[in-house]
Design a protein around this motif. Structure first.
Motif, mmCIF file in Angstrom:
data_model
loop_
_atom_site.group_PDB
_atom_site.id
_atom_site.type_symbol
_atom_site.label_atom_id
_atom_site.label_comp_id
_atom_site.label_asym_id
_atom_site.label_seq_id
_atom_site.Cartn_x
_atom_site.Cartn_y
_atom_site.Cartn_z
ATOM 1 N N GLN A 140 0.906 -1.044 0.018
ATOM 2 C CA GLN A 140 -0.051 0.012 0.095
ATOM 3 C C GLN A 140 0.891 1.152 0.050
ATOM 4 O OE1 GLN A 140 -3.047 -0.059 3.091
ATOM 5 N NE2 GLN A 140 -3.045 2.326 2.855
ATOM 6 N N HIS A 141 1.997 1.137 0.703
ATOM 7 C CA HIS A 141 2.953 2.346 0.729
ATOM 8 C C HIS A 141 4.083 1.900 -0.055
ATOM 9 C CE1 HIS A 141 0.808 4.665 3.799
ATOM 10 N NE2 HIS A 141 0.604 3.589 4.467
ATOM 11 N N PHE A 142 4.307 2.496 -1.018
ATOM 12 C CA PHE A 142 5.094 2.032 -2.163
ATOM 13 C C PHE A 142 6.543 1.885 -1.761
ATOM 14 C CE2 PHE A 142 1.568 4.517 -4.452
ATOM 15 C CZ PHE A 142 0.802 3.347 -4.423
ATOM 16 N N SER A 143 7.456 0.999 -2.218
ATOM 17 C CA SER A 143 8.725 0.863 -2.307
ATOM 18 C C SER A 143 9.572 1.174 -3.382
ATOM 19 C CB SER A 143 9.410 -0.332 -1.571
ATOM 20 O OG SER A 143 8.818 -1.453 -2.461
ATOM 21 N N LEU A 144 9.700 2.788 -3.584
ATOM 22 C CA LEU A 144 10.268 3.043 -4.969
ATOM 23 C C LEU A 144 11.325 4.431 -4.629
ATOM 24 C CD1 LEU A 144 6.995 3.304 -7.092
ATOM 25 C CD2 LEU A 144 8.681 1.536 -7.203
ATOM 26 N N PHE A 145 12.333 4.349 -5.420
ATOM 27 C CA PHE A 145 13.287 5.523 -5.354
ATOM 28 C C PHE A 145 12.791 6.522 -6.272
ATOM 29 C CE2 PHE A 145 15.544 1.777 -3.734
ATOM 30 C CZ PHE A 145 16.135 2.046 -2.650
ATOM 31 N N ASP A 146 12.582 7.738 -6.010
ATOM 32 C CA ASP A 146 12.168 8.807 -6.470
ATOM 33 C C ASP A 146 12.960 9.411 -7.558
ATOM 34 O OD1 ASP A 146 9.758 8.991 -4.938
ATOM 35 O OD2 ASP A 146 10.392 10.624 -4.169
ATOM 36 N N THR A 147 14.435 9.260 -7.343
ATOM 37 C CA THR A 147 15.286 9.698 -8.384
ATOM 38 C C THR A 147 15.468 8.758 -9.547
ATOM 39 O OG1 THR A 147 17.049 8.711 -6.976
ATOM 40 C CG2 THR A 147 16.194 11.147 -6.778
ATOM 41 N N LEU A 148 15.086 7.459 -9.498
ATOM 42 C CA LEU A 148 15.261 6.431 -10.432
ATOM 43 C C LEU A 148 14.329 6.557 -11.438
ATOM 44 C CD1 LEU A 148 16.780 3.640 -8.550
ATOM 45 C CD2 LEU A 148 18.029 5.418 -9.585
ATOM 46 N N THR A 149 14.205 5.838 -12.657
ATOM 47 C CA THR A 149 13.189 5.727 -13.490
ATOM 48 C C THR A 149 12.619 4.526 -13.208
ATOM 49 O OG1 THR A 149 14.665 4.525 -15.148
ATOM 50 C CG2 THR A 149 14.553 6.905 -15.394
#
Length: 512
Positions: free
Chosen positions: A86-95
């Motif tokens: 539900q709360h995402f595990s993504l890196f903002d600075t990557l594509t």
């Protein structure tokens, strides 16, 4: 045949709460198994234990008939377990493609992976651009990245947390067809959703949790929404009873709002025009990534590029005003991103009150009135039944649904003239969602003008007086909710039909 996953006596305790208390659950191969419960019921903790992100204090995990201890998400993925949080595990600075590559073998080629992402996204009706940076994506678009990342691994067990909140009704049915096909091929699916009708339509089995314990296991196809609600919260859902009303004067007026892209992957806004009157709720429907983010930024004051006259609050030009000055005109705002925009994670709930309550009641001679902000926070916690460790609890310690209740409550207590709310019940359990919607209706009845942006069509139909659709940066003229259908709104959301023209605003002005 061995069960795909068996949990026996799973227990996990934290200093302030027992998140899971002797939880047992069995998922068969090819079964779509729902896990239903209020926010804070222990669902997320249980899923994290299965995925190896949290270690249980006691209990047994059995995978395809063998006892295992899942030490990490990497081990879970190696076993064939994929999860969409539900709360995402993504890196903002990557594509997008770089984020997805992080969970794959190091020799994965990005060009071939990008092609796989595009193909998989198209197959499931989830539009994605592999080369976009994550920081340019809306919350809904980030969820699509997580779903596609999970599907690329061809999992034996797929854990989905609120997967349909970014989709049109037509795309939801397409996803259901895909999930049924996956199940028919032997993939097991753990499905977390607060949409009771969705669970009844899709799932074979439902495990219900309350207060960290399993309170029942049933076949949801044999249950009603009311009976599932009773199992989940101990009572039936409160019914909303919107009363007839006559809208007042325009409080928020937008005319000729056109904005070029703020970055390469943004959506251009073209000739946006609408108005929201005192004592009404205008609902905005649309698939994530069609200009909602850009429109909200322009209305809230985060983006001040609009001409001053393009946005008027209480008949005062506001297009060039920053967020603080718009608040002084009576604007309230609930962003879709809770942590980071709606609340500062490390700050206490009391300190987070200051994000929108900045007046003589909270700040005097440049000094924060601690007693006042603590009292306001305590009042929000009590009125909105927020499960928290008190006003001094850190925002990040709350579940997503409880933090949402706090943020909505913080804005409601300001008694704004205009309230803009994005995704008011995103990831919120049905009981809390009903409470939030009731509060929004009460605010409307008190004379506030509300603009509600949501991808939950059922929600918009339930609380909105008029509905407007945004697609590809353009809006259609608002129509009275009583004259709209889910099917037609869904088609407009997908971009079918003519966009709004300046002349068409006359249609919506004649609604009253």
């Amino acid at each position: 045949m061995n069960a795909r996953l068996t949990l026996e006596g799973i227990t996990k305790a934290y200093p302030a709460v027992v998140a899971n208390d002797q939880v047992s659950l069995t998922v068969q191969p090819g079964e779509i198994h729902a896990v239903l419960g209020e926010n804070g019921a222990g669902k997320s903790t249980l899923m994290k234990i299965i995925y190896g992100a949290v270690k249980p204090d006691a209990g047994t995990v059995r995978w395809n008939g063998k006892d295992i201890s899942v030490a990490s998400p990497a081990q879970a993925r190696a076993l064939g377990i994929a999860m969409v949080f539900q709360h995402f595990s993504l890196f903002d600075t990557l594509t997008v493609v770089e984020n997805i590559a992080l969970g794959l073998p190091p020799d994965t080629r990005l060009d071939s992976l990008a092609a796989r992402i595009t193909a998989t996204a198209a197959q499931y009706g989830l539009e994605l651009e592999p080369q976009r940076h994550v920081h340019t994506l809306s919350v809904g678009e980030r969820q699509r990245v997580e779903i596609v990342r999970a599907l690329l691994t061809n999992p034996q067990l797929l854990i989905l947390d609120e997967p349909t909140s970014v989709l049109t009704p037509q795309a939801v049915e397409k996803l259901f067809e895909t999930l049924r096909r996956l199940a028919a091929e032997g993939c097991s699916i753990l499905y977390i959703s607060h949409k009771l009708d969705e669970i009844r339509a899709l799932c074979h089995t439902c495990t219900v949790m309350r207060g960290g314990k399993v309170t029942g296991v049933c076949d949801p196809r044999q249950e009603t929404a009311a009976s599932l609600s009773r199992m989940m919260i101990g009572s039936e859902l409160p019914q909303l009873h919107p009363r007839p009303h006559q809208p007042g004067a325009p409080r928020l007026t937008v005319s000729g709002l056109s904005l070029p892209k703020a970055h390469a992957f943004a959506t251009e806004l073209t000739d946006i025009a609408f108005e929201v009157r005192a004592g009404e709720i205008l609902g905005v429907a649309g698939v994530s990534g069609n200009g909602q983010q850009e429109l909200l930024a322009a209305l809230s004051g985060e983006d001040t590029r609009a001409p001053a006259e393009a946005i008027r609050i209480d008949d005062r030009p506001a297009g060039r005003l920053n967020a603080a000055k718009r608040r002084l005109l009576g604007l309230g705002f609930v962003p879709e991103e809770r942590l980071g925009r709606g609340a500062v994670p490390a700050m206490s709930l009391a300190d987070n009150v200051l994000l929108s309550h900045q007046g003589p009641e909270t700040v005097s001679s440049g000094m924060i009135r601690r007693g006042a902000i603590t009292a306001i926070a305590a009042g929000i916690i009590e009125r909105f039944r927020v499960k928290a460790g008190g006003p001094q609890a850190a925002a990040r310690s709350l579940s997503g649904g409880n933090l949402q209740k706090f943020i909505v409550g913080r804005e409601v207590l300001r008694n704004p003239k205009v309230l803009i709310v994005a995704q008011p019940t995103w990831g919120v359990d049905v009981g809390a969602a009903a409470q939030i919607r009731a509060e929004l209706l009460a605010l409307r009845d008190a004379g506030c003008a509300l603009l509600v942006v949501s991808e939950e069509l059922d929600e918009l139909f339930e609380i909105s007086d008029r509905l407007m659709v945004i697609a590809k940066g353009r809006v259609r003229p608002a129509v009275p909710t009583a004259q709209a259908t889910v099917e037609q709104i869904g088609l407009w959301m997908s971009g079918m039909g003519e966009a709004q023209t300046p002349a068409s605003t006359e249609l919506e002005r004649g609604h009253a």
